[in-house]
Design a protein around this motif. Structure first.
Motif, short mmCIF file in Angstrom:
data_model
loop_
_atom_site.label_atom_id
_atom_site.label_comp_id
_atom_site.label_asym_id
_atom_site.label_seq_id
_atom_site.Cartn_x
_atom_site.Cartn_y
_atom_site.Cartn_z
N ALA A 1 0.82 -1.21 0.00
CA ALA A 1 0.00 0.00 0.00
C ALA A 1 0.86 1.26 0.00
O ALA A 1 0.42 2.32 -0.47
N LEU A 2 2.07 1.16 0.54
CA LEU A 2 2.94 2.33 0.65
C LEU A 2 4.04 2.35 -0.41
O LEU A 2 4.72 3.37 -0.57
N MET A 3 4.22 1.27 -1.15
CA MET A 3 5.29 1.22 -2.14
C MET A 3 5.21 2.36 -3.17
O MET A 3 6.25 2.91 -3.54
N PRO A 4 4.03 2.76 -3.62
CA PRO A 4 3.98 3.86 -4.60
C PRO A 4 4.51 5.19 -4.06
O PRO A 4 4.77 6.10 -4.84
N ALA A 5 4.67 5.29 -2.74
CA ALA A 5 5.13 6.55 -2.15
C ALA A 5 6.65 6.67 -2.14
O ALA A 5 7.19 7.75 -1.90
N LEU A 6 7.37 5.59 -2.41
CA LEU A 6 8.83 5.59 -2.32
C LEU A 6 9.46 6.25 -3.55
O LEU A 6 9.11 5.95 -4.68
N ARG A 7 10.39 7.16 -3.28
CA ARG A 7 11.13 7.85 -4.34
C ARG A 7 12.61 7.89 -3.98
O ARG A 7 12.97 7.83 -2.81
N TRP A 8 13.46 8.01 -4.99
CA TRP A 8 14.91 8.11 -4.80
C TRP A 8 15.41 9.36 -5.52
O TRP A 8 15.09 9.57 -6.69
N ILE A 9 16.19 10.17 -4.84
CA ILE A 9 16.82 11.33 -5.47
C ILE A 9 18.32 11.04 -5.55
O ILE A 9 18.96 10.76 -4.52
N VAL B 1 22.53 9.67 -2.54
CA VAL B 1 21.23 9.07 -2.84
C VAL B 1 20.33 9.33 -1.64
O VAL B 1 20.68 8.97 -0.52
N ILE B 2 19.20 9.98 -1.89
CA ILE B 2 18.29 10.35 -0.82
C ILE B 2 16.97 9.61 -1.02
O ILE B 2 16.20 9.94 -1.92
N PRO B 3 16.71 8.57 -0.21
CA PRO B 3 15.41 7.91 -0.28
C PRO B 3 14.36 8.79 0.38
O PRO B 3 14.61 9.38 1.44
N CYS B 4 13.21 8.89 -0.25
CA CYS B 4 12.13 9.74 0.25
C CYS B 4 10.80 8.98 0.21
O CYS B 4 10.64 8.04 -0.57
N MET B 5 9.89 9.42 1.06
CA MET B 5 8.53 8.90 1.02
C MET B 5 7.58 10.07 0.85
O MET B 5 7.69 11.08 1.54
N GLN B 6 6.64 9.92 -0.07
CA GLN B 6 5.60 10.93 -0.20
C GLN B 6 4.67 10.80 0.99
O GLN B 6 4.20 9.72 1.32
#
Length: 203
Positions: A43-51, A103-108
């Motif tokens: 349910a939360l996987m779509p919120a993960l982003r990497w910069i 590398v910055i992992p982020c969550m929406q």
């Protein structure tokens, strides 16, 4: 490298990062692709982003608030860390802007709500970050968690990255090839001393 060796020799690398060797974008992308196979709450996987940041000028701008926050944290809490680890942390802060890639992992979203939600929020990204670290090690690179800025300087770094208000930075991972390839398992307490069966005191 077999799986057990990979799992027991992936270390937090601070001193042994090669500051002069560029890190190819394709290698980072390959490691991120592997990372996304980690067990993540669907349910939360779509919120993960990497910069991914490789521009030297942007890295230098990001490094400044992280370094300042890190030095403040070390001055306040350094007595709680071992001298060796503290020295390694100081070294990394000194050279942070020279590390070839961030590398910055982020969550929406923001981790607000009951403990179960907060646990799921962070629990949906930490396995991916760990898998990313494993993949880096398998490719001859290293990194470590850096989160000094997350307490008071997160917004400053977010503005440099162009992050919206509702995006949470999980960590900053300085990524580089390592100057040595052989890493040993670390000293850890005997598993028999910290494992209980059935109840808290069950042996």
């Amino acid at each position: 490298m077999d799986a057990e060796t990979l799992l027991t020799t992936t270390r937090s690398v601070r001193r042994k990062l090669d500051l002069d060797r560029p890190v190819e974008r394709a290698v980072i992308v390959d490691c991120l692709r592997i990372a996304m196979q980690a067990p993540i709450a669907s349910a939360l996987m779509p919120a993960l982003r990497w910069i991914v940041v490789t521009d030297p000028q942007v890295r230098a701008k990001i490094a400044q608030p992280v370094r300042e926050a890190g030095r403040e944290s070390q001055a306040k809490y350094g007595h709680m860390a071992g001298e060796r680890g503290l020295a390694a942390g100081r070294h990394l802060l000194d050279v942070l802007d020279r590390v070839p890639a961030f590398v910055i992992p982020c969550m929406q979203g923001r981790p607000e709500g009951p403990p179960a939600y907060v646990s799921a929020f962070y629990g949906s990204v930490y396995p991916a970050v760990w898998s990313f670290q494993l993949a880096l090690h398998a490719h001859g690179l290293g990194t470590t968690f850096v989160g000094y800025h997350l307490s008071d300087r997160e917004r400053e770094v977010a503005d440099l990255l162009g992050l919206p208000e509702d995006v949470t930075q999980i960590s900053l991972l300085p990524v580089a090839y390592t100057t040595q390839t052989a890493f040993r398992p670390a000293a850890r307490p005997p598993i028999e001393d910290i494992t209980y069966f059935e109840t808290w005191s069950g042996k």
